[in-house]
Design an enzyme around this catalytic site. Structure first.
Site, PDB file in Angstrom:
ATOM      1  CB  SER A 179      -0.864   0.006   1.267  1.00 35.40           C
ATOM      2  OG  SER A 179      -1.463   1.260   1.454  1.00 35.40           O
TER       3      SER A 179
ATOM      4  CE1 TYR B  81      -3.931  -1.888   5.396  1.00 37.54           C
ATOM      5  CE2 TYR B  81      -3.025   0.169   4.572  1.00 37.54           C
ATOM      6  CZ  TYR B  81      -3.723  -0.991   4.356  1.00 37.54           C
ATOM      7  OH  TYR B  81      -4.211  -1.266   3.109  1.00 37.54           O
TER       8      TYR B  81
ATOM      9  CE  LYS C 153      -1.772  -3.709   3.108  1.00 37.03           C
ATOM     10  NZ  LYS C 153      -2.133  -5.049   2.602  1.00 37.03           N
TER      11      LYS C 153
HETATM   12  P1  NAD Z   1     -12.069  -5.500   2.061  1.00 30.85           P
HETATM   13  O1  NAD Z   1     -12.271  -5.247   3.518  1.00 30.85           O
HETATM   14  O2  NAD Z   1     -13.254  -5.418   1.181  1.00 30.85           O
HETATM   15  O3  NAD Z   1     -11.412  -6.941   1.824  1.00 30.85           O
HETATM   16  C1  NAD Z   1     -10.569  -7.579   2.739  1.00 30.85           C
HETATM   17  C2  NAD Z   1     -11.088  -8.985   2.972  1.00 30.85           C
HETATM   18  O4  NAD Z   1     -10.162  -9.711   3.796  1.00 30.85           O
HETATM   19  C3  NAD Z   1     -12.427  -8.999   3.681  1.00 30.85           C
HETATM   20  O5  NAD Z   1     -13.392  -9.709   2.910  1.00 30.85           O
HETATM   21  C4  NAD Z   1     -12.126  -9.692   5.014  1.00 30.85           C
HETATM   22  O6  NAD Z   1     -13.204 -10.495   5.502  1.00 30.85           O
HETATM   23  C5  NAD Z   1     -10.905 -10.536   4.662  1.00 30.85           C
HETATM   24  N1  NAD Z   1     -10.114 -10.878   5.845  1.00 30.85           N
HETATM   25  C6  NAD Z   1      -9.785 -10.055   6.872  1.00 30.85           C
HETATM   26  N2  NAD Z   1      -9.051 -10.727   7.779  1.00 30.85           N
HETATM   27  C7  NAD Z   1      -8.913 -11.997   7.316  1.00 30.85           C
HETATM   28  C8  NAD Z   1      -8.254 -13.155   7.825  1.00 30.85           C
HETATM   29  N3  NAD Z   1      -7.603 -13.126   8.993  1.00 30.85           N
HETATM   30  N4  NAD Z   1      -8.293 -14.298   7.091  1.00 30.85           N
HETATM   31  C9  NAD Z   1      -8.959 -14.328   5.904  1.00 30.85           C
HETATM   32  N5  NAD Z   1      -9.617 -13.262   5.388  1.00 30.85           N
HETATM   33  C10 NAD Z   1      -9.595 -12.114   6.086  1.00 30.85           C
HETATM   34  O7  NAD Z   1     -10.938  -4.486   1.594  1.00 30.85           O
HETATM   35  P2  NAD Z   1     -10.179  -4.309   0.193  1.00 30.85           P
HETATM   36  O8  NAD Z   1     -10.094  -2.853  -0.047  1.00 30.85           O
HETATM   37  O9  NAD Z   1     -10.750  -5.189  -0.851  1.00 30.85           O
HETATM   38  O10 NAD Z   1      -8.696  -4.786   0.592  1.00 30.85           O
HETATM   39  C11 NAD Z   1      -8.003  -5.844  -0.047  1.00 30.85           C
HETATM   40  C12 NAD Z   1      -6.522  -5.658   0.190  1.00 30.85           C
HETATM   41  O11 NAD Z   1      -6.069  -4.474  -0.479  1.00 30.85           O
HETATM   42  C13 NAD Z   1      -6.124  -5.482   1.653  1.00 30.85           C
HETATM   43  O12 NAD Z   1      -4.891  -6.133   1.891  1.00 30.85           O
HETATM   44  C14 NAD Z   1      -5.929  -3.995   1.777  1.00 30.85           C
HETATM   45  O13 NAD Z   1      -5.074  -3.655   2.858  1.00 30.85           O
HETATM   46  C15 NAD Z   1      -5.338  -3.671   0.427  1.00 30.85           C
HETATM   47  N6  NAD Z   1      -5.431  -2.271   0.036  1.00 30.85           N
HETATM   48  C16 NAD Z   1      -6.633  -1.749  -0.330  1.00 30.85           C
HETATM   49  C17 NAD Z   1      -6.682  -0.411  -0.727  1.00 30.85           C
HETATM   50  C18 NAD Z   1      -7.969   0.211  -1.229  1.00 30.85           C
HETATM   51  O14 NAD Z   1      -7.890   1.343  -1.750  1.00 30.85           O
HETATM   52  N7  NAD Z   1      -9.109  -0.460  -1.099  1.00 30.85           N
HETATM   53  C19 NAD Z   1      -5.533   0.375  -0.697  1.00 30.85           C
HETATM   54  C20 NAD Z   1      -4.321  -0.194  -0.318  1.00 30.85           C
HETATM   55  C21 NAD Z   1      -4.295  -1.538   0.047  1.00 30.85           C
END
Ligand code: NAD
Length: 291
Positions: free
Chosen positions: A153, A166, A170
């Site tokens: 991230s 976080y 990351k």
């Molecule tokens: P999201 O919350 O929709 O998806 C994350 C999923 O991970 C959820 O469905 C949750 O139930 C699952 N999860 C959490 N803990 C878990 C565990 N211990 N075991 C198994 N599953 C688990 O969020 P997202 O935005 O789709 O995020 C996906 C990834 O992208 C994450 O790693 C997040 O940090 C990263 N990210 C997202 C953004 C963004 O702009 N959305 C930016 C930077 C990084």
């Protein structure tokens, strides 16, 4: 012909958000997919149901794809092992792992308790280790080429207010990715990173996101093609790189070093200050990298 015909992919945290979009696209491109998700809220509370994963599997199978649900917890070693075993039991092989599961516990560092720190690092950084270790061993021991994608991230690569736990996790994932890319080269294992900017439950209420309609390019289904690129043979030869994928498009992101002040003799702190223009990135660099 799909880009992932004959491949088996594990996607963690694929019960919603980005992971769901990857799972659906990968299945449409011919992969058999393990859809992992523990369920639960954005902060990791209330987890423990595979219902979210099953819903995504039902959608994939209704569309003619192949997928199986898994509700294990990525944050423990046994969870990573069980996710790998689900792929072997259901499909007999693993070719692609996307480490995507994640939670958020945003607070200023002064307000971040040990539990907030530990849980976020455990799900993201240790979780990436837990899921990667069995897949790595399997690929290496079987002389099998494979692709591992890790989710970093900008919070870790560049920093973000209120995300010390976080961001640390990351940035750790970035370092892990860089090292495994070097070690994997001899086995034909590619290791790539992703720094997404997407409209999901993780970001939809953040300043800048909550006040306006999301850009169509920030929707998870429009981030997924870049991840498909990394996972597919289209990216053959590419390893150790992070792609930033957001409403701005797709670009490589790095932790960089500027050319710097390069003296040929011992120097003083005053000399460093006098060469500040060379030591630091130019002031407008922030403009280039900040979301
Ligand atoms: P999201 O919350 O929709 O998806 C994350 C999923 O991970 C959820 O469905 C949750 O139930 C699952 N999860 C959490 N803990 C878990 C565990 N211990 N075991 C198994 N599953 C688990 O969020 P997202 O935005 O789709 O995020 C996906 C990834 O992208 C994450 O790693 C997040 O940090 C990263 N990210 C997202 C953004 C963004 O702009 N959305 C930016 C930077 C990084």
């Amino acid at each position: 012909m799909g880009l992932l015909d004959g491949k088996v992919a594990i996607i963690t945290g694929a019960g919603g958000g980005l992971g769901e979009a990857y799972a659906k696209l990968f299945a449409r491109e011919g992969a058999a997919v393990v859809v992992n998700d523990l369920g639960g809220a954005r902060d990791g509370s209330g987890a423990g149901t595979s219902a979210a994963a099953q819903k995504v599997v039902d959608a994939i199978t209704a569309d003619g794809g192949r997928a199986v649900a898994n509700g294990d917890d990525v944050s423990i070693v046994e969870g990573g092992q069980a996710i790998f075993q689900t792929a072997i039991d259901a499909f007999g092989q693993v070719d692609i792992l996307v480490n995507n599961a994640g939670i958020l516990r945003d607070k200023t560092f002064a307000n971040t308790g040990e539990q907030d720190w530990d849980l976020v690092v455990k799900v993201h950084l240790k979780g990436t280790y837990n899921c990667t270790a069995p897949v790595w061993k399997y690929l290496k021991d079987n002389g099998r080429k494979g692709v591992i994608i890790m989710t970093s991230s900008t919070s870790g690569l560049y920093g973000n207010f209120g995300q010390s736990n976080y961001g640390a996790a990351k940035a750790g994932i970035y370092g892990f990715m860089r090292v495994l890319a070097l070690e994997g080269a001899r086995y034909g294992i590619r290791v790539m990173g992703l720094a997404p900017g997407a409209f999901t439950r993780m970001t939809s209420d953040l300043p800048g996101m909550r006040d306006r309609e999301p850009s169509v390019l920030a929707l998870p289904e429009n981030i997924a093609p870049a991840v498909l690129y990394m996972a597919s043979d289209l990216a053959e030869g590419q390893t150790g790189k992070v792609l930033g994928v957001s409403q701005r498009g797709v670009s490589e992101m790095k932790m960089l070093q500027v050319p710097g002040f390069r003296p040929s003799e011992p120097y003083t702190a005053q000399d460093v200050a006098a060469h500040a223009d060379e030591v630091f990135f130019p002031a407008d660099w922030e403009r280039v990298v900040t979301l």
